[in-house]
Design a protein around this motif. Structure first.
Motif, PDB file in Angstrom:
ATOM      1  N   ILE A 260      -0.942  23.211   9.372  1.00  0.00           N
ATOM      2  CA  ILE A 260      -1.476  22.884   7.908  1.00  0.00           C
ATOM      3  C   ILE A 260      -3.066  23.566   8.344  1.00  0.00           C
ATOM      4  N   ASN A 261      -4.355  23.564   8.770  1.00  0.00           N
ATOM      5  CA  ASN A 261      -5.300  24.484   8.615  1.00  0.00           C
ATOM      6  C   ASN A 261      -5.578  25.633   7.992  1.00  0.00           C
ATOM      7  N   LEU A 262      -4.111  26.599   9.269  1.00  0.00           N
ATOM      8  CA  LEU A 262      -4.123  27.784   9.114  1.00  0.00           C
ATOM      9  C   LEU A 262      -3.751  28.145   7.885  1.00  0.00           C
ATOM     10  N   TYR A 263      -3.241  27.321   6.854  1.00  0.00           N
ATOM     11  CA  TYR A 263      -2.337  27.862   5.933  1.00  0.00           C
ATOM     12  C   TYR A 263      -3.488  26.951   4.370  1.00  0.00           C
ATOM     13  N   SER A 264      -4.121  26.098   4.813  1.00  0.00           N
ATOM     14  CA  SER A 264      -4.819  25.265   3.733  1.00  0.00           C
ATOM     15  C   SER A 264      -6.064  26.205   4.067  1.00  0.00           C
ATOM     16  N   GLN A 265      -6.662  27.219   4.639  1.00  0.00           N
ATOM     17  CA  GLN A 265      -7.402  27.988   4.719  1.00  0.00           C
ATOM     18  C   GLN A 265      -8.767  26.967   4.893  1.00  0.00           C
ATOM     19  N   ASN A 266      -8.084  26.386   5.880  1.00  0.00           N
ATOM     20  CA  ASN A 266      -9.008  24.962   6.603  1.00  0.00           C
ATOM     21  C   ASN A 266      -9.389  24.462   5.429  1.00  0.00           C
TER      22      ASN A 266
END
Length: 442
Positions: free
Chosen positions: A318-324
């Motif tokens: 989630i963090n990777l594709y939400s751009q943190n």
């Protein structure tokens, strides 16, 4: 390189701290601030490189700013003293065999790499303080970590595993070692073991008493090296002129393995798309369908190493594709589903896949690899070539495989050696206070 927490409420850490701490102070998982894109010339020549050469290039991008490059090369070459071949199973479907390491499972690479890297940092500190590694296992992690760290000076490993829920061969691989390895049999499921480990990291009294870290895939030094596999798979498929429309399918439990593959993709690895294949524990599959993440108690299945109801590395994806967290939940879900699809298989479907693959192709799948193979059979599109991870040698699940296929799987010599050892373990409840009191006495 610096590392931040997926929860966003912890201080920035360097690699040393991220590896030794394992989990950030806010219970989040560490993420690198930068994912370096590898040069095009690397991918242009990758099919001419050995597994070790490929891995060193990838490791340098991850760790080269924080580890002496000569030492890093030694760590990589020591870790990869074996190959992981790609084997054709049927037309346009190949198995990436990740079971040629010491414990015949894919986690050997991450475990050994982390052991060597942790030892490197201990020596750099020069304090002589023992580091205690806590690791929860649903099957293969425990054996890989135990054997990766066996006999390593300055490190003691505690393997927590669910009572009656790992295969007999898996169990003997970490309960018969002794030395600096202690096996703890928890009266619960894998998620209970994982909760005990995470709670221990957050307990101030325990952390004052002993230096703790984790060798689960929550640790950056455990999951990131697994990216080596996917670069190697691409190289081997490119050598066969089969890499242009490549689909990677990863049997997934705690999602460390596919997470490392996604990091590789961010570094420029030209995989067209990914499939996360689950057993009946279908939390991620349902997220892909609905956009909502709803963890639930794990279900015991034939593919026991994937019996996870609340996969830790979901937070990293989630963090990777939400751009943190810069994107909305909807936008993040859209980015993920554009690259990753899912599949889920119940025990009877896994059995049928194993039988059909053996009858049609003569290839023996273990229950986990069966989930990966079937997902490719079900969803591969015209023009695509699929590679699935065969994550463990079928002999590690001999009773199940023999019964399903009606054969007698040969047990490799290294597995037989484990089975001849004497089982040693510590019974434990799933209550944290009991586990804490045990550690305080060590």
């Amino acid at each position: 390189m610096n590392y931040y927490s997926t929860n966003g409420n912890a201080t920035i850490a360097d690699l040393h701290k991220a590896v030794v701490k394992g989990l950030a102070e806010d219970r989040g998982l560490y993420m690198p601030e930068e994912i370096k894109i590898l040069p095009k010339v690397f991918f242009g020549n990758i099919h001419e490189m050995s597994f070790q050469q490929i891995a060193y290039n990838v490791a340098s991008a991850f760790f080269g700013e924080d580890v002496d490059l000569d030492a890093l090369q030694d760590i990589v070459y020591d870790t990869l003293a074996f190959d992981c071949p790609v084997v054709k199973v049927k037309e346009n479907i190949y198995a990436l065999e990740l079971f040629h390491g010491p414990t015949l499972a894919f986690k050997d690479v991450g475990a050994r790499f982390m052991a060597r890297l942790l030892q490197y940092f201990i020596r750099m500190e020069g304090k002589g303080e023992q580091v205690n590694v806590l690791v929860a296992t649903s099957g293969d992690t425990g054996s890989a970590v135990a054997n990766g760290f066996l006999g390593v000076d300055g490190i003691h490993v505690y393997v927590l595993y669910p009572k009656g829920k790992v295969s007999p061969i898996q169990e003997c691989q970490f309960t018969t070692l002794g030395q600096n390895i202690t096996a703890i049999e928890v009266d619960g499921v894998f998620d209970d073991c994982q909760a005990l480990v995470k709670s221990a990291f957050m307990d101030a009294e325990l952390n004052q008493h002993m230096k703790l870290t984790s060798a689960n895939s929550i640790n950056v030094a455990r999951f990131l090296p697994q990216a080596f596999y996917y670069f190697n798979a691409y190289a081997r498929m490119k050598a066969l002129d089969k890499a242009d429309e490549l689909v990677m399918c990863v049997p997934s439990g705690n999602f460390g393995n596919i997470c490392s593959a996604l990091f590789g993709h961010q570094m420029g690895l030209p995989i067209k798309r990914f499939i996360a294949s689950n057993n009946a524990n279908d939390v991620f599959f349902n997220y892909l369908l609905t956009g909502k993440y709803s963890p639930k108690p794990s279900i015991q299945t034939l593919a026991n190493a994937m019996d996870v109801g609340d996969p830790s590395n979901f937070a990293r994806i989630i963090n990777l594709y939400s751009q943190n967290k810069k994107l909305t939940d909807e936008a993040t879900h859209h980015r993920i589903t554009n690259l990753i699809s899912g599949a889920t298989y119940k025990d009877e479907e896994i059995k049928q896949t194993m039988r059909q693959c053996y009858e049609e192709n003569g290839y023996i799948l273990d229950p986990h690899g069966a989930c990966g193979y079937q997902a490719l059979v079900d969803s591969l599109q015209p023009g695509e070539v699929g590679v699935f991870c065969e994550t463990a040698h079928p002999a590690k699940f001999k009773e199940k495989v023999d019964d399903i296929l009606g054969i007698d799987v040969e047990i490799p010599a290294r597995l037989r050696a484990f089975m001849e050892g004497e089982k040693q373990n510590v019974p434990m409840t799933k209550h944290f206070e009991d586990f804490k009191q045990y550690l305080l006495k060590q």
